[in-house]
Design a protein around this motif. Structure first.
Motif, PDB file in Angstrom:
ATOM      1  N   GLN A 124       5.118   7.029  21.973  1.00 26.51           N
ATOM      2  CA  GLN A 124       4.037   6.076  21.749  1.00 26.51           C
ATOM      3  C   GLN A 124       4.348   4.730  22.384  1.00 26.51           C
ATOM      4  OE1 GLN A 124       1.123   6.758  20.408  1.00 26.51           O
ATOM      5  NE2 GLN A 124       0.407   4.670  20.796  1.00 26.51           N
ATOM      6  N   ASP A 149       2.198   2.920  25.264  1.00 24.96           N
ATOM      7  CA  ASP A 149       1.712   1.544  25.175  1.00 24.96           C
ATOM      8  C   ASP A 149       2.184   0.719  26.367  1.00 24.96           C
ATOM      9  OD1 ASP A 149       0.518   2.234  22.810  1.00 24.96           O
ATOM     10  OD2 ASP A 149       2.113   1.411  21.531  1.00 24.96           O
ATOM     11  N   ARG A 152      -0.241  -1.072  29.056  1.00 24.30           N
ATOM     12  CA  ARG A 152      -0.178  -2.496  29.394  1.00 24.30           C
ATOM     13  C   ARG A 152       0.075  -2.701  30.887  1.00 24.30           C
ATOM     14  NH1 ARG A 152       2.655  -2.610  24.407  1.00 24.30           N
ATOM     15  NH2 ARG A 152       4.641  -2.511  25.516  1.00 24.30           N
TER      16      ARG A 152
END
Length: 221
Positions: free
Chosen positions: A90, A94, A98
């Motif tokens: 995870q 992320d 980004r």
């Protein structure tokens, strides 16, 4: 009670060729190996036993590791590891998201800057063409026909504009000589002053006097 061994000279039996069978010399009645049972196994059985012992040793090592890490069973340890892997995945997702967003913003900023530079370049070239006499729609046509690289300097653009004017002189005729002056605010041509109605006399009886003058009953003012 240990059974005594027979005398070495005792004949226990005879072989097929007639030779006597006697006890093995050198054996001792007190030898502990006399009470052991000799078992013969095949190589396959031996390999199976060794593999079983190895597997049991591996399970014992796993149990020791589980206890040392503070878990009650291997299932708890497996669940903890799976949770950690999901959390790391995870975090990686992320970070990738980004990074993609940052890349998209940088790309959009570069595109905006490129478009702004293109507009500035086009405006500068239109101004140069206008200096050569192009205007109106002819200016747009001249800008479209201008043969010059995007990174050309002012001298190269000026030279290309001169060549275009030599090829297409009709695009550089001053428009002021051909265009009709714009209409005046009143709708009449620019050379004629707009119509302004005469002021109306609002005094009492003025309308009747005006009507009598139009009919010739009274002399004009």
């Amino acid at each position: 009670m240990t059974r005594p061994l027979p005398s070495p000279d005792t004949v226990l039996g005879y072989r097929r060729d007639g030779r006597p069978i006697r006890p093995v010399l050198g054996a001792s009645a007190e030898d502990p190996s006399n009470d052991e049972v000799q078992v013969t196994i095949s190589q396959k059985q031996l390999n199976t036993l060794l593999a079983r012992e190895k597997d049991q040793g591996g399970r014992a090592a796993v149990r020791h590791l589980v206890d040392k890490l503070g878990f009650t069973s291997t299932a708890d340890l497996t669940g903890y590891l799976n949770t950690q892997r999901q959390a790391e995945q995870q975090q990686l997702s992320d970070a990738e998201r980004r990074e993609q967003e940052l890349t998209a913003r940088e790309k959009a900023a570069v595109e905006r800057e490129t478009q702004a530079l293109a507009r500035e370049r086009a405006a500068a070239r239109r101004a140069l063409l206008a200096g050569f006499g192009a205007s109106g729609q002819d200016l747009e046509d001249a800008a479209a026909l201008l043969r010059v690289a995007d990174d050309a300097d002012d001298a190269e653009v000026s030279e290309a504009a001169e060549q275009l004017k030599a090829r297409r002189p009709e695009l550089f005729i001053p428009r002021s000589a051909d265009e009709v002056p714009p209409p005046a605010p009143g709708g009449s041509p620019a050379s004629v002053p707009p119509y302004r109605p005469a002021p109306v006399d609002r005094t009492p009886g003025a309308a009747g006097l005006d009507m009598a003058r139009r009919r010739g009953l009274l002399p004009p003012v």
